[in-house]
Design a protein around this motif. Structure first.
Motif, PDB file in Angstrom:
ATOM      1  N   LYS A   1      31.709  46.535  53.532  1.00 62.03           N
ATOM      2  CA  LYS A   1      31.158  47.968  54.177  1.00 62.03           C
ATOM      3  C   LYS A   1      31.334  47.039  55.655  1.00 62.03           C
ATOM      4  O   LYS A   1      31.762  48.903  56.344  1.00 62.03           O
ATOM      5  CB  LYS A   1      29.660  47.422  54.222  1.00 62.03           C
ATOM      6  N   ALA A   2      31.092  46.772  56.542  1.00 60.20           N
ATOM      7  CA  ALA A   2      30.922  46.696  57.941  1.00 60.20           C
ATOM      8  C   ALA A   2      32.580  46.967  58.144  1.00 60.20           C
ATOM      9  O   ALA A   2      32.721  47.627  58.970  1.00 60.20           O
ATOM     10  CB  ALA A   2      30.443  44.764  58.406  1.00 60.20           C
ATOM     11  N   GLN A   3      33.628  46.778  57.797  1.00 57.45           N
ATOM     12  CA  GLN A   3      35.144  46.385  58.071  1.00 57.45           C
ATOM     13  C   GLN A   3      35.467  48.000  57.555  1.00 57.45           C
ATOM     14  O   GLN A   3      36.141  48.674  58.661  1.00 57.45           O
ATOM     15  CB  GLN A   3      35.325  45.793  57.120  1.00 57.45           C
ATOM     16  N   GLU A   4      34.782  48.193  56.703  1.00 59.16           N
ATOM     17  CA  GLU A   4      35.015  49.939  56.236  1.00 59.16           C
ATOM     18  C   GLU A   4      34.396  51.068  57.796  1.00 59.16           C
ATOM     19  O   GLU A   4      35.417  52.181  58.559  1.00 59.16           O
ATOM     20  CB  GLU A   4      34.244  50.851  55.342  1.00 59.16           C
ATOM     21  N   HIS A   5      33.400  50.311  57.829  1.00 57.51           N
ATOM     22  CA  HIS A   5      32.814  51.298  59.350  1.00 57.51           C
ATOM     23  C   HIS A   5      34.216  51.338  61.004  1.00 57.51           C
ATOM     24  O   HIS A   5      33.667  52.095  61.180  1.00 57.51           O
ATOM     25  CB  HIS A   5      31.163  51.490  59.758  1.00 57.51           C
TER      26      HIS A   5
ATOM     27  N   ILE B   1      19.676  44.651  28.567  1.00 57.32           N
ATOM     28  CA  ILE B   1      20.804  45.930  28.908  1.00 57.32           C
ATOM     29  C   ILE B   1      21.760  45.408  30.033  1.00 57.32           C
ATOM     30  O   ILE B   1      20.754  45.195  30.800  1.00 57.32           O
ATOM     31  CB  ILE B   1      20.435  47.164  29.183  1.00 57.32           C
ATOM     32  N   ARG B   2      22.338  45.064  29.992  1.00 60.24           N
ATOM     33  CA  ARG B   2      22.932  45.018  31.386  1.00 60.24           C
ATOM     34  C   ARG B   2      24.516  45.809  31.550  1.00 60.24           C
ATOM     35  O   ARG B   2      25.399  45.043  31.495  1.00 60.24           O
ATOM     36  CB  ARG B   2      24.212  43.611  31.106  1.00 60.24           C
ATOM     37  N   PRO B   3      24.293  46.532  32.939  1.00 63.66           N
ATOM     38  CA  PRO B   3      25.236  47.809  32.771  1.00 63.66           C
ATOM     39  C   PRO B   3      26.047  46.938  34.029  1.00 63.66           C
ATOM     40  O   PRO B   3      24.976  46.211  35.099  1.00 63.66           O
ATOM     41  CB  PRO B   3      24.702  48.524  33.276  1.00 63.66           C
ATOM     42  N   PHE B   4      27.056  47.185  34.152  1.00 62.96           N
ATOM     43  CA  PHE B   4      27.692  46.379  35.870  1.00 62.96           C
ATOM     44  C   PHE B   4      29.474  47.102  35.453  1.00 62.96           C
ATOM     45  O   PHE B   4      29.878  47.489  35.110  1.00 62.96           O
ATOM     46  CB  PHE B   4      28.187  44.787  35.369  1.00 62.96           C
ATOM     47  N   VAL B   5      29.656  46.557  37.089  1.00 64.39           N
ATOM     48  CA  VAL B   5      30.848  47.421  37.765  1.00 64.39           C
ATOM     49  C   VAL B   5      31.627  46.385  37.931  1.00 64.39           C
ATOM     50  O   VAL B   5      30.998  45.129  38.953  1.00 64.39           O
ATOM     51  CB  VAL B   5      30.566  48.572  38.491  1.00 64.39           C
ATOM     52  N   ILE B   6      33.364  46.644  37.796  1.00 63.84           N
ATOM     53  CA  ILE B   6      33.930  45.773  38.559  1.00 63.84           C
ATOM     54  C   ILE B   6      34.461  45.749  39.571  1.00 63.84           C
ATOM     55  O   ILE B   6      35.401  46.909  38.772  1.00 63.84           O
ATOM     56  CB  ILE B   6      33.983  44.327  37.325  1.00 63.84           C
ATOM     57  N   ALA B   7      35.800  45.406  40.066  1.00 63.01           N
ATOM     58  CA  ALA B   7      36.684  45.813  41.067  1.00 63.01           C
ATOM     59  C   ALA B   7      37.499  45.725  39.602  1.00 63.01           C
ATOM     60  O   ALA B   7      37.964  44.515  40.043  1.00 63.01           O
ATOM     61  CB  ALA B   7      37.125  45.501  42.108  1.00 63.01           C
ATOM     62  N   THR B   8      38.527  46.465  39.708  1.00 70.58           N
ATOM     63  CA  THR B   8      39.889  45.886  38.719  1.00 70.58           C
ATOM     64  C   THR B   8      41.472  45.692  39.259  1.00 70.58           C
ATOM     65  O   THR B   8      42.109  45.672  38.462  1.00 70.58           O
ATOM     66  CB  THR B   8      39.912  46.781  37.545  1.00 70.58           C
ATOM     67  N   GLU B   9      41.311  46.321  40.780  1.00 70.34           N
ATOM     68  CA  GLU B   9      43.061  46.649  41.167  1.00 70.34           C
ATOM     69  C   GLU B   9      42.941  45.053  40.689  1.00 70.34           C
ATOM     70  O   GLU B   9      43.158  44.183  41.765  1.00 70.34           O
ATOM     71  CB  GLU B   9      42.587  47.573  43.006  1.00 70.34           C
ATOM     72  N   ALA B  10      44.399  45.343  40.380  1.00 78.32           N
ATOM     73  CA  ALA B  10      45.684  44.011  40.967  1.00 78.32           C
ATOM     74  C   ALA B  10      45.901  44.557  42.165  1.00 78.32           C
ATOM     75  O   ALA B  10      47.323  44.388  42.322  1.00 78.32           O
ATOM     76  CB  ALA B  10      46.720  43.511  40.064  1.00 78.32           C
ATOM     77  N   ALA B  11      46.018  43.428  43.671  1.00 78.65           N
ATOM     78  CA  ALA B  11      45.951  43.244  44.914  1.00 78.65           C
ATOM     79  C   ALA B  11      44.596  42.686  45.691  1.00 78.65           C
ATOM     80  O   ALA B  11      44.210  42.452  45.493  1.00 78.65           O
ATOM     81  CB  ALA B  11      46.652  44.275  45.216  1.00 78.65           C
ATOM     82  N   LEU B  12      46.039  42.114  46.194  1.00 80.16           N
ATOM     83  CA  LEU B  12      45.058  40.823  47.268  1.00 80.16           C
ATOM     84  C   LEU B  12      44.734  40.881  48.261  1.00 80.16           C
ATOM     85  O   LEU B  12      43.926  40.259  49.687  1.00 80.16           O
ATOM     86  CB  LEU B  12      45.574  39.269  47.056  1.00 80.16           C
ATOM     87  N   GLY B  13      44.872  42.476  49.266  1.00 78.59           N
ATOM     88  CA  GLY B  13      44.452  42.657  50.593  1.00 78.59           C
ATOM     89  C   GLY B  13      42.670  42.861  49.969  1.00 78.59           C
ATOM     90  O   GLY B  13      42.173  43.538  49.081  1.00 78.59           O
TER      91      GLY B  13
ATOM     92  N   ASN C   1      40.101  44.604  51.139  1.00 78.06           N
ATOM     93  CA  ASN C   1      39.943  46.177  51.159  1.00 78.06           C
ATOM     94  C   ASN C   1      39.284  46.973  49.721  1.00 78.06           C
ATOM     95  O   ASN C   1      38.741  45.712  48.806  1.00 78.06           O
ATOM     96  CB  ASN C   1      40.904  47.119  51.674  1.00 78.06           C
ATOM     97  N   PRO C   2      38.389  47.626  49.701  1.00 81.14           N
ATOM     98  CA  PRO C   2      37.394  48.217  48.469  1.00 81.14           C
ATOM     99  C   PRO C   2      39.203  48.130  47.523  1.00 81.14           C
ATOM    100  O   PRO C   2      39.479  48.669  47.654  1.00 81.14           O
ATOM    101  CB  PRO C   2      36.837  49.637  48.886  1.00 81.14           C
ATOM    102  N   SER C   3      38.646  48.342  46.546  1.00 73.34           N
ATOM    103  CA  SER C   3      39.301  47.943  44.662  1.00 73.34           C
ATOM    104  C   SER C   3      39.428  50.030  45.197  1.00 73.34           C
ATOM    105  O   SER C   3      38.962  50.498  45.460  1.00 73.34           O
ATOM    106  CB  SER C   3      38.435  47.627  44.268  1.00 73.34           C
TER     107      SER C   3
END
Lengths: 363, 363
Positions: free
Chosen positions: A206-210, B137-149, B151-153
């Protein structure tokens, strides 16, 4: 002791990307290393297999409770076709330190080094040779037990993947502007800031995005207790040349002990340049800037090796460092460390390990 | 607006576990909900499918940088065969607050509620009916982009899985001994402690292991700055009855705003019991214990609802609370909240949502 690592070679080798398309961590080689852990059996079945998806239960603990650690290091192809690794023993020592903090069982470091050597040799055609390029190596451990209780997993996988990466500096080493972060905190002593674990990186996004949205390349993290002592820059350690002395924050339990940081300290001492590892406040940096003694600032890490800082933005004020140019010492460190890594310079501190020599990484 | 959620029913229904074998989060139902996200398309393809493994590239960002959030809530089967959910809107509101902190794109809360309703109804035969049991009940979100930088997926999956769970208290509600943690820190203001994200749970495992090894059920976390203010207990919020007033730490940006915490506060105010949300030091608790005004202490969370604290261990001293018995108010809160959840008591604060009523969870 030689370990029995099985190898299943791919029958569908991938096309290799062009050298100018590499970027960072976008392409992966033909093979990967995997080893499983079960509480009843310990670590078992070390194997090199074709690069392939991981198939995991949606209840696997890594997705829910973040029990995972990783490492990052690079292999370099020299002009005379040797394959050099930069201090790989240190990475696996640190992996086990991270494992301990995250309640993950330790991994035999000799086995990990042997696995790494065999994997890199199996995919050695993937190691690029152009200036600044290398093969990035990503060992990581993930908790795979399918159970939602909050406690250490009974099952894990240790995996190594490889990615050919391009030059960090396409147009030569160049200083970057840095935003000094006053709102967000990365980690605090007593937490997991010294471990190389996924949650630390998620916490910094988040800080990186800002910072990026305001034109800054990275954030400089301050400590989470007093909000005034310097910790690190982005995911790099940070150094300042104040007068004739190089100062870097002492390891204090809230940030990672970088292997490039340690190597730069070794090199500076080898050159008889005064270095200090100590507490360092942002106020001291502002003062050194004001009185003209702040000569250089730079980050250190595996990806960039040395990343000069041309500007610090703090409380509405932009502090330009070295007139925005790469400092003399930053440049010398960059060219020396990368020269040693690429095998074009002598290796006075015996950092490099030649993977093409039989059993060279083994004890 | 009704959303188009496709349903693929399993052709291999699993055998359901016996009611006395359930435990927590060990068994999963026949179906799961999945929705994908891509930066170019937004969230797309909401679907209910047979429960199945996730197939993901080893470079997927969730494994490396921990970009993931989750929620936890329960569905209850009433004696008259209704299916009740406890304040599900609040969970999806909080999921989006967590998403924001972790740089994950928001999810349409109405769609999430509709998906949850359809999934629970599809697997309604899995909801146990015995005293104390429920469908977790377990809702969850996971980042799936295949890239090692770092930064946000650019890609994510939002998944909901369901697990029939047994009674938290097999032999009735019972106080537990708690270790007050002085070495490790869970989170600090400016970090991600207010988000329900994986890294917070990984960060707590080591302290929990130490506490368990010494016979304590959980740790009581103190703040990471002063190391003296009370934050939470394990992964529950914490309350103290001091004299005739109930005190709980004010939301301060370093721990989760629990939905059970909020509900207990509502109920106490509904009963005209004085409550205070404020800064609360461990020294104040020690003093209240010494002068006899510390009457009760308890944790609040989805799993246990109310977990009475019978003993606090701090600086070599064991403070017994309420002679190690469940306090009067703790017991009343437990029986009231669980009674409302199970549909055996009136629901004065309109917490429960009946999933068997057509479109009941939709706006």
């Amino acid at each position: 002791m030689a370990h029995s690592i099985s190898i299943e070679r791919t029958v569908h080798p991938k096309q290799k990307p062009a050298a100018d398309q590499l970027g960072f961590g976008k392409y992966f080689t033909d093979h990967m290393f995997i080893m499983d852990y079960d509480a009843a059996k310990g670590w078992y079945d070390p194997r090199i297999v074709p690069y392939q998806p991981i198939v995991m239960d949606p209840a696997a603990k890594v997705f829910h409770y973040g029990q995972t650690v990783f490492e990052g290091l690079k292999a370099y192809r020299t002009a005379d076709e040797r394959i050099l690794l930069f201090r790989p023993h240190r990475n696996f020592q640190r992996l086990n330190q991270s494992n301990d903090r995250l309640s993950i069982p330790p991994i035999d470091e000799d086995l990990a080094l042997e696995a790494l050597q065999q994997l890199v040799l199996a995919d050695q055609d993937w190691i690029p040779s152009a200036e600044g390029t290398s093969l990035y190596i990503r060992p990581f451990v993930i908790a795979t037990e399918a159970a939602l209780g909050v406690n250490p997993s009974q099952q894990y996988q240790f995996i190594i993947i490889l990615s050919p990466v391009g030059s960090y500096y396409k147009e030569g080493i160049k200083p970057v502007p840095i935003h000094v972060e006053s709102h967000y905190v990365r980690a605090v002593a007593g937490g997991v800031g010294t471990a190389k674990t996924a949650g630390n990186y998620a916490a910094g996004l988040k800080a990186q995005e800002h910072a990026s949205a305001n034109g800054y390349s990275q954030v400089l993290w301050l400590d989470g207790v007093h909000r005034k002592y310097i910790e690190e820059v982005g995911s790099m350690n940070v150094f300042f040349r104040i007068g004739d002395t190089v100062v870097t924050p002492a390891l204090n339990g809230s940030f990672l002990a970088g292997i490039t940081r340690e190597s730069v300290l070794q090199l500076l001492r080898h050159w008889n340049i005064p270095v200090e590892e100590r507490t360092l406040s942002i106020d001291e940096i502002v003062e050194a800037h004001a009185n003209g003694t702040l000569k250089e600032a730079f980050g250190t890490g595996t990806a960039a090796v040395i990343s000069p800082i041309g500007e610090l933005f703090w409380q509405g004020q932009a502090l330009r460092i070295g007139e925005g140019q790469t400092g003399e010492l930053s440049a010398k460190l960059y060219h020396t460390v990368t020269g040693i890594q690429k095998g074009t310079l002598e290796d006075p501190l015996e950092w490099m390990v030649d993977m093409t020599k039989q059993a060279s990484v083994l004890k």
